[in-house]
Design an enzyme around this catalytic site. Structure first.
Site, PDB file in Angstrom:
ATOM      1  N   GLY A   5      45.974  38.741  37.211  1.00 23.40           N
ATOM      2  CA  GLY A   5      46.995  38.302  38.143  1.00 23.40           C
ATOM      3  C   GLY A   5      48.357  38.181  37.503  1.00 23.40           C
ATOM      4  O   GLY A   5      48.890  39.120  36.911  1.00 23.40           O
ATOM      5  N   THR A  56      40.896  40.743  39.985  1.00 19.95           N
ATOM      6  CA  THR A  56      41.235  42.159  39.951  1.00 19.95           C
ATOM      7  C   THR A  56      40.211  42.866  39.069  1.00 19.95           C
ATOM      8  O   THR A  56      39.631  42.251  38.183  1.00 19.95           O
ATOM      9  CB  THR A  56      42.641  42.359  39.342  1.00 19.95           C
ATOM     10  OG1 THR A  56      43.595  41.628  40.109  1.00 19.95           O
ATOM     11  CG2 THR A  56      43.059  43.816  39.296  1.00 19.95           C
TER      12      THR A  56
END
Length: 525
Positions: A431, A348
């Site tokens: 995550g 991410t």
């Protein structure tokens, strides 16, 4: 204040605008946009899209985003859900009939409709000032000319290449191998996509040749995605959730993100005198690990598509946290909750921007696993996420895979308010770690009075899947004490997560911090 005898980072201070993110080019691009007269939303969009070129293993235009922001002069936090839905024809029953027990990670079945681009286009139009053509120009330039691969990006790249398939191997490998530090990554196909979006808006992405290119790649891998699925992609406004902690209010994105998990975890920690503990000692790690197990167990049972999430009020009620805290034994680790059937992972990017007028943006953007599904479109090289692996195939579960539903997401942007005023957009990548990362960051600030950079730099631990993962920043003594309490302690191979934040100080000065675990920085002007 940090000890200047040792290596480290100082917070960054500026008066006119600030960006903190995980790659320097994206941070510089955001500042450039601010200096040209753009607002914080303009800068965040420009920087985020560029992160897909700088860190293609982490994110890209084939992914999703969540956004929290506050307008200049306002302390209301607004949420936007830019996560995608499963194709209409996909159903858990079909996968169960094939003998699947989970959504296959690197398959077309794991690809939800990428919705970040819809969010970026809508936010540019409704909130931004400069227009898409100006915001996408830096990414078009770097996609054409190339970006040298940064050290952390290269490290991640080398770990994630096995799932790349078909044309993705041509676009994201060099002579069949991962790109290395200093290699130049180019994405001319994506540059062309962005040129078309800059000219014609979101419909250029979700209709016509670009959408057809993505659909063809998915169909070739057995996907059931249609042009109607792509045309219907839409980001949606949402109502944030929040909870108090030690004098501040922590604001999170609601489900289908896992922000409520961070709030439940903080509510549990609030039942203990964390401030009396050694911030880097075993006692704090133990209580945090036990609280995380309980909060994540609640997440696994309750969080799903916004229309399917159940008992959110119960999850965030103070008495729920009190009852869960009572289950924690200060002297003994409890067994981990049953493992998730839905997937969680770490890949991410996060960007936060504050402008001179006080608009604050907290934005997180992801393709889920490293290189997502491993499927890229043939003509344009758009790498597609595998967020659908966040669904469960369990019959009747709130998060059961169904066509048109959004899966439970791990990515969460955060905001902090104090006395009703927005004082800090922040985010912690990683995550499944993200709720734990949010809680630890806020606790570092409020329980131990750390400045933002110190709070980010501090060592991390995470109870994950029956293992207490711990960074090398903890001593052997602490690790042994945790093992004596019954934890299965493991020094993690890679650093845990990555974080950025910006503080809006009462004197008007902006203070930025960025995680040394990533390649990025905070920049201001």
């Amino acid at each position: 204040m940090r000890d200047f005898h040792f290596p480290g980072r100082s917070p960054v201070f500026a008066s006119n605008g600030m960006c903190a993110t995980s790659h320097p080019l994206a941070a510089k691009t955001a500042i450039d946009i601010l200096e040209r007269g753009g607002n914080a939303m303009d800068a965040a969009i420009a920087g985020a899209v560029l992160l897909g070129i700088c860190e293609p293993q982490m994110t890209g235009i084939g992914g999703d985003c969540f956004v929290l922001y506050s307008e200049a002069g306002s302390d209301e936090v607004i949420a936007l859900n830019g996560s995608g839905r499963a194709p209409a024809a996909l159903d858990a029953a079909n996968l169960r009939a094939r003998g699947e027990t989970t959504v296959p990670l690197y398959s077309a079945d794991a690809v939800t409709i990428p919705t970040a681009m819809d969010a970026f286009c809508g936010l540019s139009d409704q909130v931004g000032k400069l227009g898409l053509d100006a915001l996408l120009a830096p990414s078009i330039h770097y996609a054409d000319e190339g970006v040298p691969v940064a050290p952390r990006v290269a490290s991640d790249w080398a770990l994630e290449t096995e799932k790349l398939k078909g044309s993705a191997r041509e676009y994201y490998l060099k002579d069949g191998a991962a790109l290395k530090t200093g290699d130049v990554f180019r994405a001319p196909g994506q540059a062309e996509v962005l040129r078309r979006v800059a000219k014609s808006g979101r419909d250029a992405f979700y209709n016509g040749e670009i959408a057809e290119d993505m659909i063809a790649a998915l169909t070739a891998q057995g996907g059931v995605h249609t042009s109607a699925d792509f045309a219907a992609a839409a980001s949606d406004p949402a109502t944030p959730v929040e909870a108090p902690y030690k004098g501040v209010d922590v604001v999170e994105h609601p489900p289908n993100g896992q922000g409520a998990t961070a709030l439940l975890l903080l509510n549990i920690l609030d039942q203990f005198d964390i401030a009396a503990m050694d911030p880097f000692g075993a006692e704090r790690v133990h209580i945090e690990a036990e609280a995380s197990k309980l909060a994540y167990d609640a997440r696994n049972r309750f969080l799903a598509d916004p229309d399917c999430t159940i008992r959110l009020d119960h999850m965030l009620a103070p008495e729920t946290a009190q009852k869960l805290a009572a289950l924690i034994d200060p002297k003994k680790a409890m067994p981990a909750a049953a493992p998730l059937t839905e997937q969680v992972h770490k890949d991410t990017v996060y960007i936060t921007v504050v402008d001179r007028d006080g608009m604050a943006v907290s934005m997180i953007y992801s393709i889920f696993h490293g290189f997502g599904s491993g499927i890229a479109s043939d003509k344009f090289g758009i790498l597609l996420q595998n967020r659908g692996a966040g669904f469960t195939l369990q019959d009747g579960h709130p998060n059961e895979l169904k066509g048109g539903k959004r899966p439970m997401h791990t990515i969460i942007p955060g905001m902090i308010r104090e006395n009703g005023k927005v004082i800090m957009p922040f985010g912690v990548m990683g995550g499944a770690y993200q709720p734990c990362g949010h809680a630890r960051f806020v606790s570092n600030l409020q329980d131990f009075g750390m400045d933002m950079q110190t709070a980010i730099d501090a060592p991390r631990a995470f109870a994950d899947g029956g293992v207490l993962k711990i960074e090398r920043g903890y001593s052997d003594t602490v690790r042994q004490s945790l093992a004596d309490l019954g934890h299965q302690v493991e020094i993690t191979e890679t650093a845990i997560g990555g974080a950025q934040s910006i503080r809006l100080r009462p004197d008007g000065v902006l203070e930025g911090a960025s995680d040394p675990r990533k390649d990025g920085c905070a920049l201001g002007y």
